[in-house]
Each structure stands twice: as C-alpha cells, then as structure tokens.
Design a protein around this motif. Structure first.
Motif, short mmCIF file in Angstrom:
data_model
loop_
_atom_site.label_atom_id
_atom_site.label_comp_id
_atom_site.label_asym_id
_atom_site.label_seq_id
_atom_site.Cartn_x
_atom_site.Cartn_y
_atom_site.Cartn_z
N ALA A 41 0.74 -1.24 -0.04
CA ALA A 41 0.04 0.03 0.11
C ALA A 41 0.90 1.28 0.09
O ALA A 41 0.63 2.10 -0.75
CB ALA A 41 -0.87 0.06 1.41
N PRO A 48 -4.09 3.11 5.27
CA PRO A 48 -5.13 2.39 5.98
C PRO A 48 -5.60 3.74 6.90
O PRO A 48 -4.78 4.09 7.51
CB PRO A 48 -4.72 1.09 6.72
CG PRO A 48 -3.48 1.41 7.09
CD PRO A 48 -2.69 2.17 5.67
N TRP A 58 -8.85 1.91 2.74
CA TRP A 58 -7.73 2.44 2.00
C TRP A 58 -7.83 3.58 1.17
O TRP A 58 -8.97 3.85 0.90
CB TRP A 58 -7.21 1.32 1.18
CG TRP A 58 -6.88 0.18 2.01
CD1 TRP A 58 -7.72 -0.94 2.00
CD2 TRP A 58 -5.84 -0.40 2.64
NE1 TRP A 58 -7.31 -2.18 2.88
CE2 TRP A 58 -5.97 -1.74 3.03
CE3 TRP A 58 -4.23 0.02 2.81
CZ2 TRP A 58 -5.12 -2.52 3.84
CZ3 TRP A 58 -3.62 -0.58 3.55
CH2 TRP A 58 -3.92 -2.08 4.01
#
Length: 244
Positions: A41, A48, A58
């Motif tokens: 990510a 998050p 997200w």
C-alpha cells in the motif's frame, strides 16, 4: 462503489487514480494489515485509515501534503527551544509507547485502533516502521512514527505532552532523513499547522511519480537507533524564511 479486497489473496490494490473525490481519497475496503499488505500500500501511495468497528479502509487523497526535509521551517522561537529546553531525541527506542500515546491523546477520537497498533509494531520489528522520541528529564514527552521505504518517509501520527515536543521530534526526523538520503516526507492530509512548518500540497500525479522514482519494489529494512541532545539539532541548516 469501492472494491472489496480479499485478505486471503496476495495484496493487490486498484490504481490510486480511481480514488473517490468525496470522501477525498477513499479507494478500497477490506484486505489485511499484514506487513505485505501495508508495504504494498505505502509503495503505491495508499494508507489505511478507519475507526473501531469499521472494515479496513484504504485511502489515497489528492492533493497530497508533503515536506522536503531541507525545507522545514524552524522559527526563531523553536531554535531557542532546541538550544535551551534540555530536550533529548532518540530513534526507535520506544516505538510502542510512541504509537500508544498517539492513539490516546486525541480528544476527537482515533483511527489508531488496537489492530493498527499491533500491525505497526510488527512493521517496526521488521525494520520498516520507525519512531522519533522526545525526552525531557528522562520522561517521554513527545514523538512521532511512520514508515520509511527507500527515499520516502510516510508520516503517520505525532503527539506531545509538553509544548513544542512534537516539533522537536519533527526537526530530528528531518535531520535523520537528510542524513539517510530520504528526500520526501509524506504528511498525507493537509493541515495549517504542517503547512506553517514548510509542507506543501502537490497533485496526486506528481506524488505518484515521486514514489515511482524514490521507492524500490522491494525496500530494504532500516535500523534507526541513536540519541541526540536537541541543542545539536539547532546547528542543522533548515529554512528560516518568515512565514507569509
């Protein structure tokens, strides 16, 4: 509608360019807070952010607030604090206490849930998440934490128990980033406080282009540990131009 990510599968996110304009940056839900998911990510400019009782959400907001370490604005008053208040800064000495303080010292509530705390402590143990601590007379009075991948530090949260203690931690972070060749600090969401310290908004496209250049596909873990009196930070060369 946003996509649901299956936590049983390898981490795979939609393009950040598909994030919603309202709420700004919401991209996907589900997935996992396992290290592999978090690292993938951040590598793509996604993080998050969710509350207790919600699924993992997200985000990749636009514009993005970033700070170049050498452009940190240090006011004259903060220089006096660095020289004369007796603060000492450390790196990675007490990551759990820093994230715990960041979680509890938010009267408006927190996204730093027990699940998030556990996830970032795991990431810290792997050498990807780091803390900066500010101490006064042996007591932890401020700090910040985030994720370092290649040439980018992704800031997550900061706290203070004494005035200016979190700013002292930010000064130390910028000095450490410069020493390590980290050229960009991601501040995520824009706030007047961070903009007053030199952070600037950039477009999502520019942010993603910088990540593609600065973050390797497989970032190497880093070990940060050292102690430095705050007065030594006052000798650093940071931007001191007056605020507009």
């Amino acid at each position: 509608m946003i996509p649901w990510l299956d936590p049983r599968l390898p981490p795979c996110f939609p393009s950040p360019r598909l994030a919603l304009p309202e709420p700004n940056g919401l991209l996907a839900a589900g997935g996992s807070l396992a290290p592999s998911w978090l690292l993938e990510a951040y590598r793509q400019g996604i993080f998050p952010w969710f509350s207790e009782g919600q699924p993992i959400l997200w985000w990749s907001p636009a514009p993005r607030l970033v700070l170049e370490p050498q452009r940190l604005r240090v006011r004259r008053s903060l220089h006096k604090v660095l020289r004369h208040r007796g603060f000492v800064t450390t790196l990675d000495v007490d990551f759990p206490s820093v994230i715990a303080n960041c979680a509890r010292l938010r009267p408006e509530g927190t996204w730093i849930t027990p699940e998030m705390i556990d996830a970032y402590i795991r990431l810290h143990a792997l050498g990807h998440a780091h803390s900066v601590e500010t101490w006064h007379e042996g007591r932890l009075v401020g700090g910040l934490y985030g994720v370092a991948l290649g040439g980018v530090f992704f800031g997550e949260s900061m706290f203070h128990l004494e005035p200016d203690a979190s700013k002292v931690a930010l000064v130390r972070l910028c000095a450490e980033c410069r020493a390590r060749g980290i050229t960009l600090i991601d501040c995520q969401m824009s706030t007047p406080h961070l903009r007053s310290l030199g952070a600037e908004e950039i477009s999502r496209e520019e942010f993603l282009a910088q990540l593609a250049r600065l973050v390797p596909e497989r970032p190497t873990p880093q070990r940060w540990q050292s102690e430095l009196p705050a007065a030594a930070l006052a000798e650093g060369t940071f931007s001191r131009e007056p605020l507009p």
